[in-house]
Design a protein around this motif. Sequence first.
Motif, PDB file in Angstrom:
ATOM      1  N   PRO A 253       0.835  -1.201   0.000  1.00 37.40           N
ATOM      2  CA  PRO A 253       0.000   0.000   0.000  1.00 37.40           C
ATOM      3  C   PRO A 253       0.874   1.256   0.000  1.00 37.40           C
ATOM      4  CG  PRO A 253       0.152  -0.876   2.183  1.00 37.40           C
ATOM      5  CD  PRO A 253       0.947  -1.790   1.321  1.00 37.40           C
ATOM      6  N   THR A 254       0.210   2.410  -0.054  1.00 36.88           N
ATOM      7  CA  THR A 254       0.935   3.654   0.133  1.00 36.88           C
ATOM      8  C   THR A 254       1.547   3.636   1.515  1.00 36.88           C
ATOM      9  OG1 THR A 254      -0.812   4.712  -1.090  1.00 36.88           O
ATOM     10  CG2 THR A 254       0.691   6.151   0.123  1.00 36.88           C
ATOM     11  N   LEU A 255       2.837   3.877   1.593  1.00 38.94           N
ATOM     12  CA  LEU A 255       3.395   3.866   2.937  1.00 38.94           C
ATOM     13  C   LEU A 255       4.603   4.776   3.066  1.00 38.94           C
ATOM     14  CD1 LEU A 255       6.065   1.809   2.912  1.00 38.94           C
ATOM     15  CD2 LEU A 255       4.270   0.129   2.735  1.00 38.94           C
ATOM     16  N   ILE A 256       4.821   5.155   4.323  1.00 39.83           N
ATOM     17  CA  ILE A 256       5.894   6.069   4.644  1.00 39.83           C
ATOM     18  C   ILE A 256       6.882   5.304   5.487  1.00 39.83           C
ATOM     19  CG2 ILE A 256       6.487   8.109   6.022  1.00 39.83           C
ATOM     20  CD1 ILE A 256       3.085   7.727   4.502  1.00 39.83           C
ATOM     21  N   GLY A 266      -1.445   1.209  -3.181  1.00 40.05           N
ATOM     22  CA  GLY A 266      -2.639   0.505  -3.642  1.00 40.05           C
ATOM     23  C   GLY A 266      -2.677  -0.990  -3.412  1.00 40.05           C
ATOM     24  N   GLY A 267      -1.561  -1.578  -3.009  1.00 37.32           N
ATOM     25  CA  GLY A 267      -1.575  -3.029  -2.850  1.00 37.32           C
ATOM     26  C   GLY A 267      -2.165  -3.463  -1.525  1.00 37.32           C
ATOM     27  N   SER A 268      -2.345  -4.766  -1.368  1.00 40.98           N
ATOM     28  CA  SER A 268      -3.003  -5.266  -0.177  1.00 40.98           C
ATOM     29  C   SER A 268      -2.156  -6.298   0.557  1.00 40.98           C
ATOM     30  CB  SER A 268      -4.341  -5.908  -0.557  1.00 40.98           C
ATOM     31  OG  SER A 268      -4.758  -6.742   0.487  1.00 40.98           O
ATOM     32  N   PRO A 269      -1.658  -5.952   1.747  1.00 37.15           N
ATOM     33  CA  PRO A 269      -0.891  -6.920   2.534  1.00 37.15           C
ATOM     34  C   PRO A 269      -1.729  -8.137   2.910  1.00 37.15           C
ATOM     35  CG  PRO A 269      -0.667  -4.717   3.453  1.00 37.15           C
ATOM     36  CD  PRO A 269      -1.736  -4.647   2.414  1.00 37.15           C
ATOM     37  N   ILE A 270      -3.031  -7.926   3.056  1.00 33.23           N
ATOM     38  CA  ILE A 270      -3.865  -9.048   3.491  1.00 33.23           C
ATOM     39  C   ILE A 270      -3.979 -10.098   2.393  1.00 33.23           C
ATOM     40  CG2 ILE A 270      -6.179  -9.679   4.239  1.00 33.23           C
ATOM     41  CD1 ILE A 270      -6.208  -7.460   6.021  1.00 33.23           C
ATOM     42  N   MET A 271      -3.900  -9.640   1.139  1.00 33.76           N
ATOM     43  CA  MET A 271      -3.939 -10.590   0.036  1.00 33.76           C
ATOM     44  C   MET A 271      -2.790 -11.585   0.180  1.00 33.76           C
ATOM     45  SD  MET A 271      -4.512  -9.629  -3.826  1.00 33.76           S
ATOM     46  CE  MET A 271      -2.994  -9.414  -4.676  1.00 33.76           C
ATOM     47  N   PHE A 272      -1.623 -11.073   0.564  1.00 31.55           N
ATOM     48  CA  PHE A 272      -0.495 -11.988   0.761  1.00 31.55           C
ATOM     49  C   PHE A 272      -0.842 -13.016   1.821  1.00 31.55           C
ATOM     50  CE2 PHE A 272       3.168 -13.489   3.056  1.00 31.55           C
ATOM     51  CZ  PHE A 272       4.028 -13.862   2.052  1.00 31.55           C
ATOM     52  N   GLN A 273      -1.438 -12.536   2.896  1.00 37.31           N
ATOM     53  CA  GLN A 273      -1.728 -13.466   3.989  1.00 37.31           C
ATOM     54  C   GLN A 273      -2.699 -14.551   3.552  1.00 37.31           C
ATOM     55  OE1 GLN A 273      -2.653 -11.429   7.652  1.00 37.31           O
ATOM     56  NE2 GLN A 273      -1.208  -9.805   7.221  1.00 37.31           N
ATOM     57  N   HIS A 274      -3.689 -14.160   2.742  1.00 39.99           N
ATOM     58  CA  HIS A 274      -4.605 -15.190   2.240  1.00 39.99           C
ATOM     59  C   HIS A 274      -3.843 -16.216   1.419  1.00 39.99           C
ATOM     60  CE1 HIS A 274      -8.501 -13.970   3.613  1.00 39.99           C
ATOM     61  NE2 HIS A 274      -8.333 -12.732   3.206  1.00 39.99           N
ATOM     62  N   LEU A 275      -2.998 -15.739   0.517  1.00 37.21           N
ATOM     63  CA  LEU A 275      -2.244 -16.682  -0.311  1.00 37.21           C
ATOM     64  C   LEU A 275      -1.330 -17.537   0.559  1.00 37.21           C
ATOM     65  CD1 LEU A 275      -1.368 -14.381  -3.324  1.00 37.21           C
ATOM     66  CD2 LEU A 275      -2.822 -16.401  -3.364  1.00 37.21           C
ATOM     67  N   PHE A 276      -0.631 -16.865   1.484  1.00 39.22           N
ATOM     68  CA  PHE A 276       0.326 -17.603   2.298  1.00 39.22           C
ATOM     69  C   PHE A 276      -0.362 -18.700   3.095  1.00 39.22           C
ATOM     70  CE2 PHE A 276       2.772 -18.644   6.003  1.00 39.22           C
ATOM     71  CZ  PHE A 276       4.040 -18.785   5.486  1.00 39.22           C
TER      72      PHE A 276
ATOM     73  N   ASP C 202      -4.635  -6.617  14.382  1.00 41.08           N
ATOM     74  CA  ASP C 202      -3.527  -6.117  13.559  1.00 41.08           C
ATOM     75  C   ASP C 202      -3.877  -4.757  12.970  1.00 41.08           C
ATOM     76  OD1 ASP C 202      -2.122  -8.385  13.996  1.00 41.08           O
ATOM     77  OD2 ASP C 202      -1.951  -8.976  11.899  1.00 41.08           O
ATOM     78  N   MET C 203      -2.849  -3.965  12.738  1.00 37.92           N
ATOM     79  CA  MET C 203      -3.036  -2.723  11.996  1.00 37.92           C
ATOM     80  C   MET C 203      -2.381  -2.925  10.642  1.00 37.92           C
ATOM     81  SD  MET C 203      -1.826  -0.941  15.424  1.00 37.92           S
ATOM     82  CE  MET C 203      -2.626   0.490  15.045  1.00 37.92           C
ATOM     83  N   VAL C 204      -3.126  -2.592   9.596  1.00 41.33           N
ATOM     84  CA  VAL C 204      -2.679  -2.909   8.254  1.00 41.33           C
ATOM     85  C   VAL C 204      -2.573  -1.624   7.456  1.00 41.33           C
ATOM     86  CG1 VAL C 204      -3.180  -4.255   6.196  1.00 41.33           C
ATOM     87  CG2 VAL C 204      -3.974  -5.051   8.421  1.00 41.33           C
ATOM     88  N   PRO C 205      -1.388  -1.300   6.966  1.00 39.05           N
ATOM     89  CA  PRO C 205      -1.293  -0.081   6.166  1.00 39.05           C
ATOM     90  C   PRO C 205      -2.235  -0.182   4.964  1.00 39.05           C
ATOM     91  CG  PRO C 205       0.633  -1.468   5.848  1.00 39.05           C
ATOM     92  CD  PRO C 205      -0.134  -2.053   6.988  1.00 39.05           C
ATOM     93  N   GLY C 206      -2.890   0.914   4.662  1.00 36.33           N
ATOM     94  CA  GLY C 206      -3.810   0.894   3.524  1.00 36.33           C
ATOM     95  C   GLY C 206      -5.248   0.710   3.928  1.00 36.33           C
ATOM     96  N   THR C 207      -5.502   0.155   5.129  1.00 37.81           N
ATOM     97  CA  THR C 207      -6.883   0.048   5.584  1.00 37.81           C
ATOM     98  C   THR C 207      -6.952   0.396   7.060  1.00 37.81           C
ATOM     99  OG1 THR C 207      -6.520  -2.273   6.006  1.00 37.81           O
ATOM    100  CG2 THR C 207      -7.734  -1.737   4.009  1.00 37.81           C
ATOM    101  N   VAL C 208      -8.178   0.547   7.525  1.00 40.89           N
ATOM    102  CA  VAL C 208      -8.380   0.825   8.941  1.00 40.89           C
ATOM    103  C   VAL C 208      -9.066  -0.379   9.552  1.00 40.89           C
ATOM    104  CG1 VAL C 208      -9.474   2.345  10.604  1.00 40.89           C
ATOM    105  CG2 VAL C 208      -8.622   3.258   8.452  1.00 40.89           C
ATOM    106  N   THR C 209      -8.489  -0.924  10.604  1.00 39.53           N
ATOM    107  CA  THR C 209      -9.121  -2.046  11.290  1.00 39.53           C
ATOM    108  C   THR C 209      -9.605  -1.546  12.646  1.00 39.53           C
ATOM    109  OG1 THR C 209      -6.983  -2.704  12.194  1.00 39.53           O
ATOM    110  CG2 THR C 209      -7.649  -3.723  10.141  1.00 39.53           C
ATOM    111  N   TYR C 210     -10.293  -2.389  13.375  1.00 37.00           N
ATOM    112  CA  TYR C 210     -10.820  -1.903  14.653  1.00 37.00           C
ATOM    113  C   TYR C 210     -11.025  -3.039  15.630  1.00 37.00           C
ATOM    114  CZ  TYR C 210     -15.265  -4.004  13.453  1.00 37.00           C
ATOM    115  OH  TYR C 210     -16.230  -4.927  13.136  1.00 37.00           O
ATOM    116  N   PHE C 211     -11.114  -2.685  16.897  1.00 34.59           N
ATOM    117  CA  PHE C 211     -11.736  -3.553  17.892  1.00 34.59           C
ATOM    118  C   PHE C 211     -12.347  -2.632  18.930  1.00 34.59           C
ATOM    119  CE2 PHE C 211      -7.438  -3.074  19.691  1.00 34.59           C
ATOM    120  CZ  PHE C 211      -7.720  -2.790  21.022  1.00 34.59           C
TER     121      PHE C 211
END
Lengths: 591, 234, 264
Positions: A253-256, A266-276, C202-211
């Motif tokens: 994703p966009t990151l600093i 724009g990418g999705s770290p969670i997509m990796f986790q699903h694949l992994f 978890d906190m994920v860059p690019g999205t907002v998660t919550y609890f």
Amino acid sequence: MDEANIRASKDIPPAEVADVELYHAKSFWTKYVFSQDAKVIAIQYSGTAAAIGFVALVLSWLMRLQLGFPGLADFITIEAYYQFVTIHGMIMVVYLLTAVFLGGFGNYLIPLMVGARDMVFPYINMLSFWFYFLAVVLLVVSFFVPGGPTGAGWTLYPPQAILSGTPGGSGAGIIMMLLSLIVFIIGFTMGGLNYVVTVLQGRARGMTLMRLPLSVWGIFTASVMALLAFPALLVASVMMLFDRLLGTSFFMPTLIEMGEQLSYGGGSPIMFQHLFWFFGHPEVYIVALPAFGIVSDLLSTHARKTIFGYRMMVWAIIGIGGLSFIVWAHHMYVSGMNPYFGFFFATTTLIIAVPTAIKVYNWVLTLWRGDIHLTIPMLFSLAFIVTFVNGGLTGLFLGNVVVDVPLSDTMFVVAHFHMVMGVAPLMVIFGAIYHWYPNVTGRMLDEAMGKWHFWVTFVGSYLIFFPMHYVGLVGVPRRYPELGDSAFIPDSVQMLNSFISLAAFAVGFAQLLFIYNVITSLRRGKIAEKNPWRATTLEWQTPDMPPTHGNWGDELPVVYRWPYDYSVPGAAEDFIAQNDPGPQPAGETKT
Amino acid sequence: MIIVLLFLLVVAVIAGRWLSRQGLMSQPWLEVGVGDITEGRDRTALSGAKLGLFVFLAVVGGFFALLVSGYVMRMGYPDWRNTPMPPLLWVNSALLVMGSVLLHNALLSARKGDRATTRLALAVAGVAAFGFLAGQLVVWQQLTDAGLGLTANPANSFFYMLTGIHGLHIVGGLVAWGRTTLAVFGDHPVEQQVTRIELSALYWHFLLFVWALLMVVMLGWADDLVNMCNQLLR
Amino acid sequence: MAIALVLVLVVVGSIVFHIFSPWWWTPIASNWGTIDATLTITFWITGAVFAAVILFLAWCVYRYRHTPGRVAAYQPENKKLEIWLTVVTGIGVAALLAPGLVVWADYVTVPDDAVEIEVVALQWQWNYRLPGADGKLGTVDNRLITFENPLGINPGDKAGLDDLVIEADALHLPIGQPVKMLLRSIDVLHDYYVPEFRAKMDMVPGTVTYFWFTPTRTGTFEVLCAELCGVGHSFMRGEVIIDTEEDFQIWRDEQETFASLSES
Ligand code: HEM
Ligand SMILES: [Cu+2]
Ligand SMILES: [Cu+2]
């Protein structure tokens, strides 16, 4: 079946010659190095896996040194610790356990147990090993590249895996890791094709699926699963390589980073986790199913009793294999994925517990009213049951979404998966080595050393990993090189950690004894009888012992019965080999 | 992950149908002997090579299903835009179809023992394959020239990766094709090469099928369906 | 023979360890007692199964160990027993799952009166943003992040101007007030973890998660990171302080708003 049938079967000409055109080795090189004989390839796989597994063992000592006695070894920096954790985990799961069970036991046992001369595609089988070897070399090389190996954790989660805040992230470490995995997967696919096709195609006459030893069932199902699951890791690795080398943003994703805006977006770290985890969860069962199968055979043979509930065992293997593809997200309950997935995945995960539990009952019920010989393979099988039951039950904690919330990413998880997929399968591997060593070498392993090895390994592992759950309950997160001074962690936890480390060193030491035993018994071991455990399965019925190239001499075996005819009432001996047309069936079973 | 789960469902149905004929309900301890009770169940009817190919195709199929799963997951994000598809892709697709047809033709001729036609069909099929690969490279060039490089946007990244991986599989197929063609141009009767040609043809049909699916997804023809799925899982 | 004894010792030892070990979870400080309760149920059920299976195993090993002349029984299966065991296991599993799912439903349903608070993680510190007087958080965008605007708050959005920004300092929360923690990361994965609250995500860059959770006990609690985020992972700590309503107001009034920060 009736006698007529048996007599009739005698008139049937001997089974056709196998489809395989056997490749005959001519020189030293083709016989021992570039061999196409599955038995030699099995040894090569196991030897390489043992060597790299030893590296992982040493890494675990170093980690335990750091955790148990922080500050004692100051060369273990934080970076180094993370690199050790990562490479230790990766080696243990992929390069050791997967390789030993499928490449090692698969290659050795499948052709022999199904009554084939060799694998169906011996050449590809040879390539498979050399790809594996190359993958191991790449992994080792990553220790020597600038920046060292990756320290991203064996899960390699992006974005951190390819950023500079992680050891090896901005260097070559992660690249080598991904390349090594890609090579491993290609190599495994070649091997896996062989294991699956050989079971489907290469069976001897009369060897129906329901006459396969459970070892073959386990390895076969695991191979099918691996063929379908490893591509997910391949896809994830390829995409991450693209991100790392070519600047795409599949997972980024966009990151600093450290105050600096990176060009990703724009990418999705969670997509990796699903694949992994689509790979990672089945992987657990890829390691477990062969262990399930092999331990069933060990228990049955050494308790001189038919395996209890063979059909249920087969169905459970198939059921577990199928179900394990729809539980992957139980590793992601707190990953930030859609929380409503939790309901589905908790349910599927707990459902899998039922066939798994059935297998446990059936192992125990196999011993019930048996004639239990407390040989070393039997001892290790018992240790497997204990550690597997323990680890399986803590799996019910972590699988049940809400219970996982406080426990996820703590040492509880580390304790759980070590118990269930580390220690338990290793117990089976050890038991299996003591069991089949005579088949491979013609000699027995030394029993006295074996006993020492067993007691230290079993009791020691339990002492390492049982208390570790409680470190996690206190709340200590995993992947922490030291506890730090937290108010909520009592000082006594550090004491417990030191104790665990001492136990770990003892267990490690026992493995040295084991290696010594394996090597010296090659020359000094007691010469084995032809079928030392009086087992029914085909690998003990070859004309030569140990089996030679082509396994079966002139004629392939014909299979007349299932593999668990132990202590059949009325039989002359307490076992009837599968290729023995022998006496009549036991008749009706009394339930 | 919907796509790959659907794929697995197909695999499971095939496996299940086969398993259901293997007597998994029988009580093996009661059945001693060999003959009627084991006949047809002690090995698989397919030849080893063909079975091997099918298993391999299942693996490759899973691989592509996962790639497309990734594509579809990414499509669910609001910033997604499909890549413009250069018209040349249609020509390339036609070449791929041609390869398939020709290989099938080669198979039929080889079965009849018609050596000349087999050779011709095989050779032209190879040319078509090389043409396809060259065409794909031109497409890449066209896109890059238009400023749509690998990192221009997510759809582009996927486009290059998917076409690249598909292309690699074609290259792999060409190796098999090369060995088959060499054999067919040798002295032995073509009938001996039937299995080889058949396997090559099967592999080609499979890659064509994969390509067709990739086109459907990348052209956006499946968008509505995909959006629906993504909506459901959101 | 020794093995049968050791098997018994494993069971007895584990139970004794469980009962007498000083290592147990931290005293709870949130409404998630229900999570502890499911955990306790799970301990009871699994503990009973463990003891039963391993003790039976030990007995089998003792009773049926090889002695000269022993012959194993021939018993390929026992349908009744197997079905019976399957059913019992199914019931046990359901007994674990049902409470788990009920509590999970709670976990994912945020009560309407929860106030939203944002946690922003970066390598390797915790920052927070609290809604200002308008009770609303303004919009954010990671692309707007600069040294002066570390959280990437959108200056064009009125709602964001009065947001309170807490950079690398302790968070205060009032007791008894449900909070929805909105979790954001600007670089890699992190995980906001306070052992005493039980909840984490978890906190994920690019999205907002919550609890969400409700603090139930005043005091100072340690925040840890529970998702590997690079070499600083184990040092990424912070504090949450649960105050009484009055103390919280005092603290709150001392905090700087986004607008005042950008002026200075
Ligand atoms: C006596 C043997 C072993 C010891 C002492 C040991 C010790 C450790 C330690 C200390 C960690 C790091 C925990 C942390 O800080 O998070 C670890 C991680 C791990 N171990 Fe082992 N281990 C052993 C055997 C195994 C085996 C047989 C496996 C095979 C499954 C295994 C798989 C893993 C994995 C997957 C990780 C996680 C790596 C990560 O967090 O990325 N270990 N082990
Ligand atoms: Cu899992
Ligand atoms: Cu962290």
